[in-house]
Structures are given as C-alpha cells and as structure tokens.
Design a protein around this motif. Structure first.
Motif, mmCIF file in Angstrom:
data_model
loop_
_atom_site.group_PDB
_atom_site.id
_atom_site.type_symbol
_atom_site.label_atom_id
_atom_site.label_comp_id
_atom_site.label_asym_id
_atom_site.label_seq_id
_atom_site.Cartn_x
_atom_site.Cartn_y
_atom_site.Cartn_z
ATOM 1 N N ALA A 90 -8.243 -11.577 1.637
ATOM 2 C CA ALA A 90 -8.806 -11.306 3.029
ATOM 3 C C ALA A 90 -8.783 -12.389 3.926
ATOM 4 N N ASN A 91 -9.597 -13.474 3.502
ATOM 5 C CA ASN A 91 -9.918 -14.564 4.380
ATOM 6 C C ASN A 91 -8.439 -15.457 4.258
ATOM 7 N N GLU A 92 -7.869 -15.644 3.308
ATOM 8 C CA GLU A 92 -6.585 -16.255 3.578
ATOM 9 C C GLU A 92 -5.632 -15.856 4.412
ATOM 10 N N THR A 93 -5.414 -14.701 4.273
ATOM 11 C CA THR A 93 -4.536 -13.725 4.981
ATOM 12 C C THR A 93 -4.916 -13.319 6.567
ATOM 13 N N HIS A 94 -6.328 -13.271 6.482
ATOM 14 C CA HIS A 94 -6.919 -12.794 8.060
ATOM 15 C C HIS A 94 -6.530 -11.166 8.060
ATOM 16 N N ALA A 95 -6.601 -10.638 6.967
ATOM 17 C CA ALA A 95 -6.298 -9.367 7.113
ATOM 18 C C ALA A 95 -7.064 -8.490 5.851
ATOM 19 N N THR A 96 -7.038 -7.156 6.085
ATOM 20 C CA THR A 96 -7.859 -6.185 5.249
ATOM 21 C C THR A 96 -7.001 -6.199 3.915
ATOM 22 N N ALA A 97 -7.800 -6.602 2.730
ATOM 23 C CA ALA A 97 -7.257 -6.571 1.290
ATOM 24 C C ALA A 97 -7.684 -5.452 0.603
ATOM 25 N N PHE A 98 -6.799 -5.107 -0.474
ATOM 26 C CA PHE A 98 -7.251 -3.847 -1.016
ATOM 27 C C PHE A 98 -6.452 -3.674 -2.272
ATOM 28 N N VAL A 99 -7.028 -2.977 -3.354
ATOM 29 C CA VAL A 99 -6.494 -2.345 -4.259
ATOM 30 C C VAL A 99 -6.227 -0.872 -4.348
ATOM 31 N N SER A 100 -5.043 -0.608 -4.642
ATOM 32 C CA SER A 100 -4.804 0.928 -4.894
ATOM 33 C C SER A 100 -4.512 1.497 -6.114
ATOM 34 N N ALA A 101 -4.444 2.611 -6.368
ATOM 35 C CA ALA A 101 -4.284 3.124 -7.601
ATOM 36 C C ALA A 101 -3.280 4.414 -7.597
ATOM 37 N N ALA A 102 -2.302 4.535 -8.534
ATOM 38 C CA ALA A 102 -1.516 5.749 -8.424
ATOM 39 C C ALA A 102 -2.254 7.011 -8.795
ATOM 40 N N GLU A 103 -2.235 8.099 -8.232
ATOM 41 C CA GLU A 103 -2.693 9.378 -8.651
ATOM 42 C C GLU A 103 -2.012 10.261 -8.344
ATOM 43 N N GLY A 104 -0.912 10.952 -9.283
ATOM 44 C CA GLY A 104 -0.044 11.793 -9.041
ATOM 45 C C GLY A 104 1.080 11.146 -8.173
ATOM 46 N N GLN A 105 1.453 11.976 -6.854
ATOM 47 C CA GLN A 105 2.210 11.257 -5.836
ATOM 48 C C GLN A 105 1.556 10.636 -4.892
ATOM 49 N N GLU A 106 0.225 10.201 -4.936
ATOM 50 C CA GLU A 106 -0.211 9.660 -3.956
ATOM 51 C C GLU A 106 -0.839 8.271 -4.334
ATOM 52 N N ALA A 107 -0.826 7.185 -3.627
ATOM 53 C CA ALA A 107 -1.760 6.085 -3.688
ATOM 54 C C ALA A 107 -3.166 6.183 -3.088
ATOM 55 N N VAL A 108 -4.142 5.848 -3.975
ATOM 56 C CA VAL A 108 -5.480 6.227 -3.567
ATOM 57 C C VAL A 108 -6.142 4.679 -3.589
ATOM 58 N N VAL A 109 -6.904 4.257 -2.295
ATOM 59 C CA VAL A 109 -7.633 3.117 -2.261
ATOM 60 C C VAL A 109 -8.963 2.794 -3.058
ATOM 61 N N VAL A 110 -8.887 1.821 -4.223
ATOM 62 C CA VAL A 110 -10.198 2.012 -5.116
ATOM 63 C C VAL A 110 -10.846 0.619 -4.800
ATOM 64 N N MET A 111 -10.396 -0.314 -4.020
ATOM 65 C CA MET A 111 -11.218 -1.481 -3.734
ATOM 66 C C MET A 111 -10.872 -2.028 -2.343
ATOM 67 N N VAL A 112 -11.831 -2.533 -1.296
ATOM 68 C CA VAL A 112 -11.430 -2.953 -0.329
ATOM 69 C C VAL A 112 -12.216 -4.309 0.163
ATOM 70 N N SER A 113 -11.549 -5.164 1.030
ATOM 71 C CA SER A 113 -12.417 -6.266 1.402
ATOM 72 C C SER A 113 -11.812 -6.731 2.649
ATOM 73 N N GLU A 114 -12.627 -6.775 3.560
ATOM 74 C CA GLU A 114 -12.567 -7.230 4.881
ATOM 75 C C GLU A 114 -12.541 -8.742 5.157
ATOM 76 N N PRO A 115 -11.697 -9.375 5.976
ATOM 77 C CA PRO A 115 -11.841 -10.990 6.214
ATOM 78 C C PRO A 115 -13.171 -11.007 7.178
ATOM 79 N N ASP A 116 -13.376 -12.341 6.933
ATOM 80 C CA ASP A 116 -14.709 -12.766 8.052
ATOM 81 C C ASP A 116 -14.667 -13.032 9.131
ATOM 82 N N ASP A 117 -13.554 -13.526 9.712
ATOM 83 C CA ASP A 117 -13.152 -14.247 10.959
ATOM 84 C C ASP A 117 -12.396 -13.207 11.746
#
Length: 225
Positions: A90-117
């Motif tokens: 998140a800090n390197e890209t200055h963007a919201t970073a996340f991990v998603s997992a497949a659930e059926g025909q959807e992607a579900v966010v399971v982890m999120v991290s926000e940049p500090d700056d």
C-alpha cells in the motif's frame, strides 16, 4: 467416544471438497461420502448457508471464502506475517492494497491495508464483493485458472501479462491492478486468491504491476510454508 454423524459427514464433505479445486458434483461427493444424494444436498446447503462452500454455474461444489476467514483466524502467524507485507505494498504504490478470494462467481475481499500518506483512497472493506468478471481482483483470479472457451479478452490479456488492469469498472475513476496467488507445486489451491491495489486516478500502473507480482510471491511463500 461417540460422535455426531451429521457433523462428521459435514466435516468429511469439506475435506473432500478441499481436494477438488475444480469443484465436485453432488453425485460424486455423495459417492465419496457413501451417503444418499438427498442427504448430501442437505449437508451442502448447510455448509453453503455458512459461506463455507458455494455452487458453480454447472452445479459443482467448491470451497468458499468463509473457509479463508476461518483459516486466517486459525493461522494467526500467516495473518500476522501477511499484514505488514500488504501494508508495504500500500505504501509503495500509494494505493489501497487488498487480498481477495473467489466465492462462487464473486470475488470477496478478505484483507485490506491503506497507505499512510494518502488522504483520498478507494473505500475497500473486508467482506466487499463483486462479480469475478468485473474488477481487477476477479479478473486476476479467472486468469489464474486454465484457459476456458469463451473467456473475455480482459482475462486472456491478464493471463498473458501476469496481472489484470482495469479502469472505472467498480467505481468511477478507480484504477485497479491485481495478480493471482499460486501455491508451490504439490500444494492444491483450495481457495483461489488474488492480491492487488486500487486508487483514484494517478496510479503508476507499471510500478503497481511490479509491486503486486513481487508481493504475490511473498504471500505465496507464506501460504506454502
């Protein structure tokens, strides 16, 4: 010590399904468990109600994102080690970073991290979901699968590039970059995951692509440890 037969069957069903990353039919699952198909349907419906399994379009059953949530609670070391890796992304890209997992025909966010700056970020929260074929996270997961007939050009391009890039698909002005997580040879990926970043305009997509692919390898090492 006596056991509860229904609970035992449900747990054995999860074990069988976990060994079938491509999904398993009700008939085959019932055969593996040596139970009547009607009983198997009830077991699957119960597991589905708790988001532990999901049905694919062709009726096959596969593990759902609820298993990843339980795993993250059971494996605090992975969660503990993965969070700083995601935060660095998140800090390197200055963007919201996340991990998603497949659930059926959807992607579900399971982890999120926000940049500090960064003050203005795309609002992503654990549990957010969207169709697999819309948004960078879902397209990355689809690109991580074997090639299928009728795939979209976005999926084919993501498979060629090693990452997906989308603009404005889930939120106006949002730019997302994601790549699929792959486990080392010999380990079956019961839950399909992707890691990515999303920002409102201004995202350096070339830097983000390099960063997410490096982060993916780090997370894969944790999953395979």
């Amino acid at each position: 010590m006596s056991t509860l037969q229904t609970l035992d069957r449900g747990l054995r069903a999860l074990d069988v399904i976990s060994q079938s990353p491509g999904g398993i039919s009700i008939a085959d699952l019932a055969g593996e468990l040596q139970i009547h198909r009607a009983i198997c349907y009830r077991i699957v419906s119960t597991l589905e109600a708790h988001l532990l399994v999901s049905r694919m379009d062709d009726g096959r059953i596969r593990l759902a994102a609820g298993v990843a949530v339980l795993a993250s609670r059971f494996e605090p070391q992975f969660t503990r080690d993965a969070r700083p890796i995601l935060h660095r992304l998140a800090n390197e890209t200055h963007a919201t970073a996340f991990v998603s997992a497949a659930e059926g025909q959807e992607a579900v966010v399971v982890m999120v991290s926000e940049p500090d700056d960064v003050v203005l970020t795309v609002s992503y929260r654990v549990g957010s979901r969207h169709p697999l074929d819309v948004g960078a996270a879902g397209i990355a997961i689809l690109a991580g699968r074997p090639e299928q007939p009728g795939e979209s050009e976005a999926v084919r391009q993501a498979r060629r590039d090693g990452y997906s890039l989308t603009r404005g698909e889930l939120e106006r002005g949002a730019v997302g970059v994601s790549t699929a997580l792959k486990l080392p040879p010999g380990l079956s990926p019961a839950i399909e995951r992707s890691v990515g970043v999303v920002a409102i305009d201004g995202l350096d997509t070339e830097l983000a692509a390099v960063a997410i692919m490096r982060t993916a390898r780090q997370l894969e090492n944790l999953l395979g440890a």
